[in-house]
Each structure stands twice: as C-alpha cells, then as structure tokens.
Design a protein around this motif. Sequence first.
Motif, short mmCIF file in Angstrom:
data_model
loop_
_atom_site.label_atom_id
_atom_site.label_comp_id
_atom_site.label_asym_id
_atom_site.label_seq_id
_atom_site.Cartn_x
_atom_site.Cartn_y
_atom_site.Cartn_z
N ALA A 45 0.82 -1.22 0.00
CA ALA A 45 0.00 0.00 0.00
C ALA A 45 0.86 1.27 0.00
CB ALA A 45 -0.93 -0.01 1.20
N ASP A 46 2.09 1.17 0.51
CA ASP A 46 2.97 2.34 0.62
C ASP A 46 3.72 2.64 -0.68
OD1 ASP A 46 4.43 -0.11 0.82
OD2 ASP A 46 6.17 1.05 1.46
N GLU A 47 3.61 1.76 -1.69
CA GLU A 47 4.46 1.89 -2.88
C GLU A 47 3.59 2.01 -4.15
OE1 GLU A 47 6.54 2.74 -5.23
OE2 GLU A 47 8.08 2.23 -3.75
N PRO A 48 3.39 3.24 -4.63
CA PRO A 48 2.50 3.43 -5.80
C PRO A 48 3.04 2.79 -7.08
CG PRO A 48 3.55 5.51 -5.14
CD PRO A 48 3.89 4.51 -4.09
N ARG A 49 4.34 2.48 -7.10
CA ARG A 49 4.89 1.87 -8.33
C ARG A 49 4.66 0.36 -8.37
NH1 ARG A 49 10.88 3.75 -7.77
NH2 ARG A 49 10.32 3.31 -5.61
N ILE A 50 4.07 -0.19 -7.31
CA ILE A 50 3.75 -1.62 -7.30
C ILE A 50 2.23 -1.78 -7.33
CG2 ILE A 50 3.92 -3.80 -6.04
CD1 ILE A 50 6.60 -2.92 -4.93
N GLU A 51 1.77 -2.49 -8.36
CA GLU A 51 0.33 -2.73 -8.52
C GLU A 51 0.10 -4.23 -8.31
OE1 GLU A 51 -2.46 -3.19 -12.36
OE2 GLU A 51 -0.99 -1.57 -12.46
N CYS A 52 -0.97 -4.58 -7.63
CA CYS A 52 -1.23 -6.00 -7.37
C CYS A 52 -2.51 -6.42 -8.08
CB CYS A 52 -1.37 -6.24 -5.87
SG CYS A 52 0.09 -5.71 -4.96
N THR A 53 -2.47 -7.60 -8.66
CA THR A 53 -3.62 -8.11 -9.38
C THR A 53 -3.59 -9.63 -9.37
OG1 THR A 53 -4.87 -7.88 -11.45
CG2 THR A 53 -2.50 -8.08 -11.69
N SER A 54 -4.56 -10.25 -10.05
CA SER A 54 -4.53 -11.71 -10.19
C SER A 54 -4.84 -12.04 -11.65
CB SER A 54 -5.57 -12.36 -9.27
OG SER A 54 -6.86 -11.93 -9.62
N PHE A 55 -4.52 -13.26 -12.05
CA PHE A 55 -4.82 -13.66 -13.43
C PHE A 55 -5.19 -15.13 -13.50
CE2 PHE A 55 -1.02 -16.06 -14.84
CZ PHE A 55 -0.13 -15.76 -13.81
N GLU A 56 -6.03 -15.42 -14.48
CA GLU A 56 -6.45 -16.80 -14.76
C GLU A 56 -5.63 -17.28 -15.95
OE1 GLU A 56 -9.52 -18.29 -13.53
OE2 GLU A 56 -10.15 -16.57 -12.33
N GLY A 57 -5.48 -18.55 -16.10
CA GLY A 57 -4.88 -19.08 -17.33
C GLY A 57 -3.37 -18.97 -17.37
N LEU A 58 -2.86 -18.91 -18.60
CA LEU A 58 -1.41 -18.98 -18.80
C LEU A 58 -0.71 -17.65 -18.53
CD1 LEU A 58 -1.20 -21.08 -22.09
CD2 LEU A 58 -0.44 -21.80 -19.81
#
Length: 168
Positions: A66-79
């Motif tokens: 949360a403290d680092e705007p240059r790091i984005e978190c997400t998830s993905f399905e598949g390959l």
Amino acid sequence: MTRPGTLTALYPGSFDPVTLGHEDIARRTLRVADRVIVAVAAASTHAKTPAFPLEERLEMLREVFADEPRIECTSFEGLLVDFVRESGAGFVVRGLRAVSDFEYEFQMAQMNREMDPDMEFIFLTPDVNLAFLSASLVREVARLGGDVSPFVSPSVLKRLRATFGGRT
Ligand code: PNS
C-alpha cells in the motif's frame, strides 16, 4: 495501463501468503523497472490446495504494498504467457534463493519461451537473511503453532493468526 517509455516488470506467483522474501524481490525489482505488477496466479504449477483463497492472497499483497505506488497487485487466470502480453510487461521477474530453485525456474522459463519466444525472464536474489524463507515453510510453522512474526508483514501475520490460531 502502461505509458510509452515505462518499463514494467511482472512478478507472478502463488503468494500463499506473501512473505518478506517476496516483498524484498518486488521492491528490489524497482531498481531495474519503473513499475511492478505483482500477479497472483489462479493456476499454479504446484497442484496444491492453497491455504488462502485467491482473493485473500491478493488483499494481503495490496496491504503489504500500500505504501508503494509503483507496485500494482492483481490476479490472473490461465497462462502466464497470455497475461504477460495483456499486461504490456517488458519482462517477468522471479526470485532465485538457492541452486535448488534453479531447476524449477529454468524449466518454467523454457516452457514459457516455447510458447512465446519474445518472453524475457530476470531472476533476482533476495537479501541473504531471507534466502531460507518460503511460503510453504511459513504455512507449515504457522499451522503447527510456531511464531512466524519474523517472516511476514504484520497484516499477513494477522491473517495467519485468524486462519491457524496458535502462537503464530
Ligand atoms: O509461487 P509459485 O507457485 O512458484 O509460482 C508459480 C507460477 C504461478 C508463476 C506458475 O505456476 C505460473 O506461471 N502459473 C500460471 C499458469 C501457467 O502459465 N502455467 C504454465 C507454466 S510453464
């Protein structure tokens, strides 16, 4: 959305849960990339039942970074290859702790390269004090009631306590 001229790294993994070792690799990646996408894979190469559901693993990542705007978190399905193309990342980053990691990482990188010859991998080594750390060991110690506070961020520790209880 990636701006032209911005070098984006994609850091994929199971993050079950995110450890200080993962955090170290993601933050270190900012030394060689402008931004990092940390992506939880819905399909992991290790056929295992995760301790935390995908959504919770993602929430933990978002809390930790949360403290680092240059790091984005997400998830993905598949390959992974498909998600790399979709995300516009220039390369995939993975942590290499010891020689024992090499075989698995090399095999995955080569398989991905077969599917997409343009895919690039960069391997970063963690801080030496974190080189022994793995999410599976953290899970096991937590499950058996040991103290994992030196290995994860406080927000992750809270979730481990809620899941496993004990001295965690
Ligand atoms: O943290 P992990 O479990 O070592 O990460 C492995 C991960 C998630 C990077 C790998 O399993 C993966 O890329 N999964 C997405 C599905 C995929 O592309 N599988 C083929 C890999 S060659």
